[in-house]
Every structure is written in structure tokens, then in C-alpha cells.
Design a protein around this motif. Structure first.
Motif, PDB file in Angstrom:
ATOM      1  N   ARG A  17       5.995  12.145   0.940  1.00  0.00           N
ATOM      2  CA  ARG A  17       6.654  12.365  -0.342  1.00  0.00           C
ATOM      3  C   ARG A  17       7.920  11.530  -0.488  1.00  0.00           C
ATOM      4  O   ARG A  17       8.392  11.283  -1.592  1.00  0.00           O
ATOM      5  CB  ARG A  17       7.002  13.851  -0.497  1.00  0.00           C
ATOM      6  N   ASP A  18       8.511  11.132   0.658  1.00  0.00           N
ATOM      7  CA  ASP A  18       9.689  10.272   0.606  1.00  0.00           C
ATOM      8  C   ASP A  18       9.194   8.837   0.413  1.00  0.00           C
ATOM      9  O   ASP A  18       8.625   8.250   1.327  1.00  0.00           O
ATOM     10  CB  ASP A  18      10.479  10.386   1.913  1.00  0.00           C
ATOM     11  N   PRO A  19       9.380   8.256  -0.780  1.00  0.00           N
ATOM     12  CA  PRO A  19       8.764   6.944  -1.043  1.00  0.00           C
ATOM     13  C   PRO A  19       9.256   5.843  -0.122  1.00  0.00           C
ATOM     14  O   PRO A  19       8.531   4.889   0.146  1.00  0.00           O
ATOM     15  CB  PRO A  19       9.148   6.656  -2.505  1.00  0.00           C
ATOM     16  N   SER A  20      10.465   5.963   0.404  1.00  0.00           N
ATOM     17  CA  SER A  20      10.998   4.859   1.203  1.00  0.00           C
ATOM     18  C   SER A  20      10.225   4.663   2.507  1.00  0.00           C
ATOM     19  O   SER A  20       9.985   3.521   2.922  1.00  0.00           O
ATOM     20  CB  SER A  20      12.476   5.107   1.512  1.00  0.00           C
ATOM     21  N   ALA A  21       9.820   5.754   3.157  1.00  0.00           N
ATOM     22  CA  ALA A  21       9.147   5.614   4.450  1.00  0.00           C
ATOM     23  C   ALA A  21       7.764   4.958   4.317  1.00  0.00           C
ATOM     24  O   ALA A  21       7.494   3.955   5.007  1.00  0.00           O
ATOM     25  CB  ALA A  21       9.045   6.971   5.147  1.00  0.00           C
ATOM     26  N   PRO A  22       6.860   5.482   3.452  1.00  0.00           N
ATOM     27  CA  PRO A  22       5.554   4.811   3.333  1.00  0.00           C
ATOM     28  C   PRO A  22       5.658   3.377   2.833  1.00  0.00           C
ATOM     29  O   PRO A  22       4.929   2.496   3.290  1.00  0.00           O
ATOM     30  CB  PRO A  22       4.809   5.691   2.313  1.00  0.00           C
ATOM     31  N   ILE A  23       6.610   3.133   1.898  1.00  0.00           N
ATOM     32  CA  ILE A  23       6.768   1.761   1.395  1.00  0.00           C
ATOM     33  C   ILE A  23       7.206   0.837   2.522  1.00  0.00           C
ATOM     34  O   ILE A  23       6.741  -0.289   2.660  1.00  0.00           O
ATOM     35  CB  ILE A  23       7.776   1.739   0.226  1.00  0.00           C
ATOM     36  N   THR A  24       8.120   1.343   3.364  1.00  0.00           N
ATOM     37  CA  THR A  24       8.580   0.537   4.503  1.00  0.00           C
ATOM     38  C   THR A  24       7.437   0.279   5.470  1.00  0.00           C
ATOM     39  O   THR A  24       7.203  -0.859   5.899  1.00  0.00           O
ATOM     40  CB  THR A  24       9.717   1.266   5.235  1.00  0.00           C
ATOM     41  N   VAL A  25       6.697   1.348   5.817  1.00  0.00           N
ATOM     42  CA  VAL A  25       5.616   1.222   6.804  1.00  0.00           C
ATOM     43  C   VAL A  25       4.505   0.300   6.312  1.00  0.00           C
ATOM     44  O   VAL A  25       4.000  -0.545   7.055  1.00  0.00           O
ATOM     45  CB  VAL A  25       5.050   2.620   7.140  1.00  0.00           C
ATOM     46  N   LEU A  26       4.127   0.454   5.042  1.00  0.00           N
ATOM     47  CA  LEU A  26       3.010  -0.332   4.524  1.00  0.00           C
ATOM     48  C   LEU A  26       3.458  -1.667   3.944  1.00  0.00           C
ATOM     49  O   LEU A  26       2.759  -2.675   4.071  1.00  0.00           O
ATOM     50  CB  LEU A  26       2.277   0.457   3.425  1.00  0.00           C
ATOM     51  N   GLY A  27       4.624  -1.660   3.298  1.00  0.00           N
ATOM     52  CA  GLY A  27       5.026  -2.837   2.525  1.00  0.00           C
ATOM     53  C   GLY A  27       5.519  -3.997   3.367  1.00  0.00           C
ATOM     54  O   GLY A  27       5.115  -5.152   3.123  1.00  0.00           O
ATOM     55  N   ILE A  28       6.392  -3.737   4.344  1.00  0.00           N
ATOM     56  CA  ILE A  28       7.012  -4.850   5.075  1.00  0.00           C
ATOM     57  C   ILE A  28       5.995  -5.659   5.877  1.00  0.00           C
ATOM     58  O   ILE A  28       5.982  -6.894   5.793  1.00  0.00           O
ATOM     59  CB  ILE A  28       8.156  -4.324   5.968  1.00  0.00           C
ATOM     60  N   PRO A  29       5.105  -5.028   6.670  1.00  0.00           N
ATOM     61  CA  PRO A  29       4.159  -5.870   7.427  1.00  0.00           C
ATOM     62  C   PRO A  29       3.215  -6.654   6.528  1.00  0.00           C
ATOM     63  O   PRO A  29       2.932  -7.835   6.797  1.00  0.00           O
ATOM     64  CB  PRO A  29       3.393  -4.860   8.308  1.00  0.00           C
TER      65      PRO A  29
END
Length: 247
Positions: A17-29
Motif C-alpha cells: 500500500r506504500d507506493p514508494s516501496a513497490p515503485i522502488t523495488v520494481l521501478g529502479i532495476p
């Protein structure tokens, strides 16, 4: 076991639910792979990297090492320290559920996320972008597992020592950025001074990154890198057990 399963499910929902964590995990790599895949020279095989491209030998291990370290050293200890700061651990300690259940649930959610990063980089890189598959998949899996264990044990030690969530983030960042430079992540190990090349294989992030590079090229990880990650894991776990406070 039921309490652990329930708490793990709750922590997983809070994580998603915290958008920053999934975006970080999926987005950066994915962003790293896509951006460098657009550079033609980055996808061409090179004799310097054992026939692999820069994308497979440098960028893919880089994406894995950075994301796992961010999860382990900043996100994970910040959440645990915030729970202690806000009295969540104290309130759970007063219930029939042992407070260590929260710690294990958080660890499960973040470690699973770290393995998702590894799978995401390997699968998306090879099947979508056309990057070379790891030449030594068993060695890569061992290197990734030991690296994840070493970095998360270090994150647990940060959570044990930090008095607040904000302090945990600061301590984790203070450990993260020097390891980028000294671990051969910012600058490839081959370009570091000779004495720093040995340091790069001893620090958890550098040992993981350089072991991933070697196994991606089909070689075996160096024993020094594997032993360094195992020793870091044991030492940090012992110190965490000694200093961790529930309130």
C-alpha cells in the motif's frame, strides 16, 4: 505459525500500500536495464567481460546489488525502528503474540521482495531485453542468497542500534553510500586502486555485486567473497541479538 502467517500477510499489505516501496523495488532495476539497453554498445558482447555485454556484466548485477542494499539498509530498519519508536513492539509484547513475530514477518516480506528483484532482473533482462542469461545460475543463486543474508543482517543491526526510525534511515544511508564507492559498485572493481580491490570483495554489497558479475559471466564466485558475506551475516546477527531492544 498462524500468528506469523497473519502478521506476514498484514505486513505484506502495508508494504504494497506504500507506493514508494513497490515503485522502488520494481521501478529502479527495470529503469536501469531499459535505459542502458537503449545504448547499442552496452548490449554488444565484449571480450573484456568474458563474452558478455556491459548490460549483463555491469548493469544487471548493479541493479540487483543497489536494490537489495536499499531494501536491507534503509527501508527494513526504518520500519522496525519506527515500530519501536511508536510503541507497536511494546503493545504486541503485552499480547499473547511474541514481539519477535513482527520482526520475522517484516524480514519475510523484505527478503521475498529482494528475491523478486533478482528474478525480475534476470527474467526481464533475458526474455524482454535480450540480455545474456547468467552463465553460472547456481553460483548466481548462491551469491544472491548470501548477499541478501549479509545485507539484511546488517540492516537488522542498524534497527537494533537506532533509537528512532529517522535515525535508522540516516545510519543505513551512512553505511549504504560508502559501500557503493568502496565496494566497486560506483566504479568497477578493476578500476579501483589495488588495495581497494580487496576491500571491494570484503564489504557485503561489493562482495555480492562482484560475485554476481563473475557468475553472470559463467565463472565461479571467489571464495573470499562468499566467506566475507557469511562472516558478515553471523557477526551482525550475533550483535543484533545482543543489542536489539523491543521498547
Amino acid at each position: 505459525m498462524s500468528a506469523l502467517r497473519t502478521l506476514t500477510a498484514v505486513e505484506a499489505k502495508l508494504f504494497l500500500r506504500d507506493p514508494s516501496a513497490p515503485i522502488t523495488v520494481l521501478g529502479i532495476p527495470i529503469a536501469l536495464l531499459v535505459v542502458f539497453a537503449l545504448i547499442p554498445a552496452a548490449s554488444e558482447p565484449s571480450a573484456e567481460f568474458g563474452g558478455n555485454s556491459v548490460l549483463a556484466n555491469i548493469i544487471a548485477p548493479l541493479a540487483v546489488a543497489i536494490l537489495v542494499a536499499m531494501l536491507a539498509l534503509t527501508i527494513f530498519p526504518t520500519i522496525l525502528s519506527t515500530y519501536r519508536e511508536k510503541g507497536v513492539l511494546r503493545r504486541i509484547a503485552a499480547s499473547p503474540v511474541p514481539p519477535r513475530t513482527v520482526l520475522v514477518a517484516q524480514l519475510v516480506v523484505n527478503v521475498v521482495s529482494a528475491f523478486v528483484v533478482v528474478l525480475l532482473v534476470v527474467v526481464a533482462g533475458t526474455l524482454v531485453i535480450g540480455m545474456e542469461a547468467p552463465g553460472n545460475p547456481a553460483g548466481l543463486a548462491l551469491s544472491a542468497a548470501l548477499g541478501i543474508a549479509a545485507l539484511f543482517s546488517m540492516g537488522l543491526l542498524v534497527a537494533a542500534l537506532a533509537p528512532t526510525g529517522r535515525a535508522a534511515g540516516a545510519i543505513g544511508s551512512a553505511a549504504f553510500f560508502p559501500m557503493l564507492a568502496l565496494g566497486g559498485v560506483w566504479v568497477p572493481k578493476e578500476n579501483l586502486p589495488a588495495f581497494l580491490q580487496h576491500v571491494a570483495d570484503l564489504l557485503p554489497m561489493g562482495a555480492m555485486y562482484n560475485a554476481l558479475r563473475e557468475t553472470w559471466a559463467g565463472a565461479a564466485p571467489q571464495a573470499l567473497q562468499l566467506v566475507a558475506m557469511a562472516v558478515f551475516t553471523v557477526v551482525c546477527l550475533v550483535l543484533s541479538a545482543r543489542f536489539f531492544r523491543w521498547q
